[in-house]
Design a protein around this motif. Structure first.
Motif, PDB file in Angstrom:
ATOM      1  N   ALA A 116       0.793  -1.306   0.158  1.00  0.00           N
ATOM      2  CA  ALA A 116      -0.093   0.163   0.122  1.00  0.00           C
ATOM      3  C   ALA A 116       0.817   1.497   0.095  1.00  0.00           C
ATOM      4  N   GLY A 117       0.611   2.322  -1.015  1.00  0.00           N
ATOM      5  CA  GLY A 117       1.015   3.462  -1.140  1.00  0.00           C
ATOM      6  C   GLY A 117       0.577   4.113  -2.221  1.00  0.00           C
ATOM      7  N   PRO A 118       1.241   5.622  -2.257  1.00  0.00           N
ATOM      8  CA  PRO A 118       0.168   5.797  -3.378  1.00  0.00           C
ATOM      9  C   PRO A 118       1.149   5.822  -4.389  1.00  0.00           C
ATOM     10  N   SER A 119       1.033   6.404  -5.706  1.00  0.00           N
ATOM     11  CA  SER A 119       1.038   6.230  -6.816  1.00  0.00           C
ATOM     12  C   SER A 119       2.690   6.736  -7.185  1.00  0.00           C
ATOM     13  N   GLY A 120       3.533   5.925  -7.996  1.00  0.00           N
ATOM     14  CA  GLY A 120       4.748   6.413  -8.533  1.00  0.00           C
ATOM     15  C   GLY A 120       6.010   5.510  -7.956  1.00  0.00           C
ATOM     16  N   LEU A 121       5.936   4.690  -6.656  1.00  0.00           N
ATOM     17  CA  LEU A 121       6.420   3.895  -5.143  1.00  0.00           C
ATOM     18  C   LEU A 121       6.847   2.485  -5.249  1.00  0.00           C
ATOM     19  N   GLY A 122       6.425   1.673  -6.810  1.00  0.00           N
ATOM     20  CA  GLY A 122       6.824   0.353  -7.690  1.00  0.00           C
ATOM     21  C   GLY A 122       5.904  -0.611  -6.655  1.00  0.00           C
ATOM     22  N   GLN A 123       4.704   0.094  -6.123  1.00  0.00           N
ATOM     23  CA  GLN A 123       3.921  -1.073  -6.503  1.00  0.00           C
ATOM     24  C   GLN A 123       4.130  -2.496  -6.874  1.00  0.00           C
ATOM     25  N   TYR A 124       3.978  -2.488  -8.395  1.00  0.00           N
ATOM     26  CA  TYR A 124       3.812  -3.530  -9.238  1.00  0.00           C
ATOM     27  C   TYR A 124       5.282  -3.773  -9.585  1.00  0.00           C
ATOM     28  N   ASP A 125       6.767  -3.373  -9.460  1.00  0.00           N
ATOM     29  CA  ASP A 125       8.065  -4.284  -9.750  1.00  0.00           C
ATOM     30  C   ASP A 125       7.987  -4.741  -7.924  1.00  0.00           C
ATOM     31  N   LEU A 126       7.599  -4.094  -7.218  1.00  0.00           N
ATOM     32  CA  LEU A 126       7.849  -5.021  -5.909  1.00  0.00           C
ATOM     33  C   LEU A 126       6.755  -6.297  -6.420  1.00  0.00           C
ATOM     34  N   ALA A 127       5.987  -6.195  -6.204  1.00  0.00           N
ATOM     35  CA  ALA A 127       4.643  -7.306  -6.491  1.00  0.00           C
ATOM     36  C   ALA A 127       4.744  -8.424  -7.374  1.00  0.00           C
ATOM     37  N   LEU A 128       5.556  -7.661  -8.542  1.00  0.00           N
ATOM     38  CA  LEU A 128       6.196  -9.545  -9.630  1.00  0.00           C
ATOM     39  C   LEU A 128       7.172  -9.861  -8.690  1.00  0.00           C
ATOM     40  N   ALA A 129       8.047  -8.914  -8.125  1.00  0.00           N
ATOM     41  CA  ALA A 129       9.760  -9.480  -7.660  1.00  0.00           C
ATOM     42  C   ALA A 129       9.396 -10.726  -6.869  1.00  0.00           C
ATOM     43  N   LEU A 130       8.277 -10.373  -5.612  1.00  0.00           N
ATOM     44  CA  LEU A 130       7.693 -11.262  -5.563  1.00  0.00           C
ATOM     45  C   LEU A 130       7.349 -12.566  -6.106  1.00  0.00           C
ATOM     46  N   ALA A 131       6.476 -12.599  -6.601  1.00  0.00           N
ATOM     47  CA  ALA A 131       5.927 -13.555  -7.441  1.00  0.00           C
ATOM     48  C   ALA A 131       7.012 -14.238  -7.711  1.00  0.00           C
ATOM     49  N   ARG A 132       7.476 -13.749  -8.601  1.00  0.00           N
ATOM     50  CA  ARG A 132       9.316 -14.162  -9.031  1.00  0.00           C
ATOM     51  C   ARG A 132       9.476 -14.872  -8.001  1.00  0.00           C
ATOM     52  N   ALA A 133      10.067 -14.419  -7.027  1.00  0.00           N
ATOM     53  CA  ALA A 133      10.420 -15.310  -6.340  1.00  0.00           C
ATOM     54  C   ALA A 133       9.703 -16.097  -5.309  1.00  0.00           C
ATOM     55  N   TRP A 134       8.466 -16.371  -5.608  1.00  0.00           N
ATOM     56  CA  TRP A 134       7.359 -17.049  -4.632  1.00  0.00           C
ATOM     57  C   TRP A 134       7.665 -18.163  -5.074  1.00  0.00           C
TER      58      TRP A 134
END
Length: 346
Positions: A27-45
């Motif tokens: 959670a956070g405002p736009s532009g902080l990289g939520q999508y990139d972090l979410a995809l990196a987590l999915a890749r790692a899992w």
């Protein structure tokens, strides 16, 4: 954008990989990289050889995610965003769009949410985990969110959820209560500036652009224009925002000069006006400006004029995607902006 995570996202990834739980809300405002972090987590899992730093980037699972074909990853997004990011749509939805029976949805459709629930009930294809990535989670309407709710609370088998949101307050309380919430971290200014220069330079090199690498001063203007949000700053840079033109924009608008904004989409024009209104309100009450250089702001108008203008801009935001007449709307905005900036404080 380069494949490597920004340093402040990498630090968050390491911390999140050490946590347990089946549902995570970024959670956070736009532009902080939520999508990139979410995809990196999915890749790692889903990675076949994960480390404490994330996915290996070389195994079959990582490759499948790179080419958007991983059978154990379900991305739940608005159709317009799925198309923009290269994620495939359901065959039925894609055919309807190709046949021009309807336009891609800007919300997460209930049919997609039902498909995600069905996805959790099928056998795993590669490893021991299945992942559902929902972004932006606030784009679920009431029906979509309720469709996902029961599965989010009690997933079948080894299913993990990542919800990434830029407006978490818009999510149903029942959705938020079933997730571990992670507040996105804001980067330090120098860290963000270094990353921004590197990303823009890499994009120019990859596109074989002859443009010189951006200077730290240019990057600082992009970062300020984005309110300190690095992903949004990168979007400003990719859009060709001229640093000098941005700095001089407030006084140009005060003169009635709309030329810098003339070819911009209406939604982007409205964002600029809202940022200018914010900075003038901050100046009027003695606070620092956030989006424009303070020295380049015109004299702050009367507070009553600014407050009325702010309310008008918020009202305009509700219908900016569907204007009755874009040209007339821009003329009205330009005239109103000049009128407000002429209302000098007394």
């Amino acid at each position: 954008m380069s494949a490597a995570l920004a340093p402040w996202l990498q630090a968050q990834l390491v911390g999140l990989l050490a946590q347990r739980g089946h549902a995570l809300l970024l959670a956070g405002p736009s532009g902080l990289g939520q999508y990139d972090l979410a995809l990196a987590l999915a890749r790692a899992w889903l990675c076949e050889r994960p480390t404490g730093q994330g996915a290996c980037g070389e195994c079959g699972s990582c490759h499948a995610i790179d080419v958007r074909t991983h059978a154990d990853l379900c991305t739940l997004m608005p159709e317009v965003l799925s198309l923009a990011l290269g994620w495939p749509l359901d065959e039925g939805a894609q055919k309807e769009i190709d046949d021009k029976k309807r336009k891609p949805s800007k919300l997460i459709r209930v049919e997609a949410a039902r498909d995600a629930v069905a996805f959790t009930q099928t056998t795993r294809s590669r490893g021991n985990t299945k992942v559902i990535l929902v972004y932006p989670a606030e784009r679920m309407n009431m029906e979509s969110a309720n469709t996902l709710l029961k599965t989010l609370e009690e997933p079948v088998g080894e299913v993990r959820f990542i919800l990434a949101s830029e407006s978490a307050h818009q999510l149903l309380p029942t959705i938020r209560s079933r997730c571990q919430t992670h507040a996105m971290v804001w980067p330090q200014e120098q860290e963000a500036l270094g990353w921004l220069v590197s990303e823009v330079t890499a994009a120019q090199t990859g596109g074989k652009s002859a443009a010189p690498s951006p200077t730290p001063a240019q990057a600082a203007v992009w970062l300020q224009a984005a309110g300190g949000r690095p992903d949004d700053a990168l979007a400003w840079a990719a859009g060709g925002l001229n640093a000098q033109a941005w700095s001089g924009l407030p006084k140009a608008l005060a003169r009635g000069d709309w030329s810098v904004l003339a070819d911009w989409p209406a939604a982007q024009q409205l964002v600029v006006l809202q940022k200018l209104c914010h900075d003038l309100m901050a100046k009027a009450c003695g606070a620092p400006a956030r989006f424009f250089p303070a020295a380049e702001l015109p004299a702050a108008p009367r507070w009553t004029a600014l407050a009325a203008w702010s309310r008008e801009l918020m009202q305009a935001a509700r219908s900016v995607e569907h204007p009755y007449n874009a040209g007339l709307m821009q003329e009205a905005w330009a005239a109103r902006t000049r009128q407000v900036l002429a209302a000098q404080a007394r």
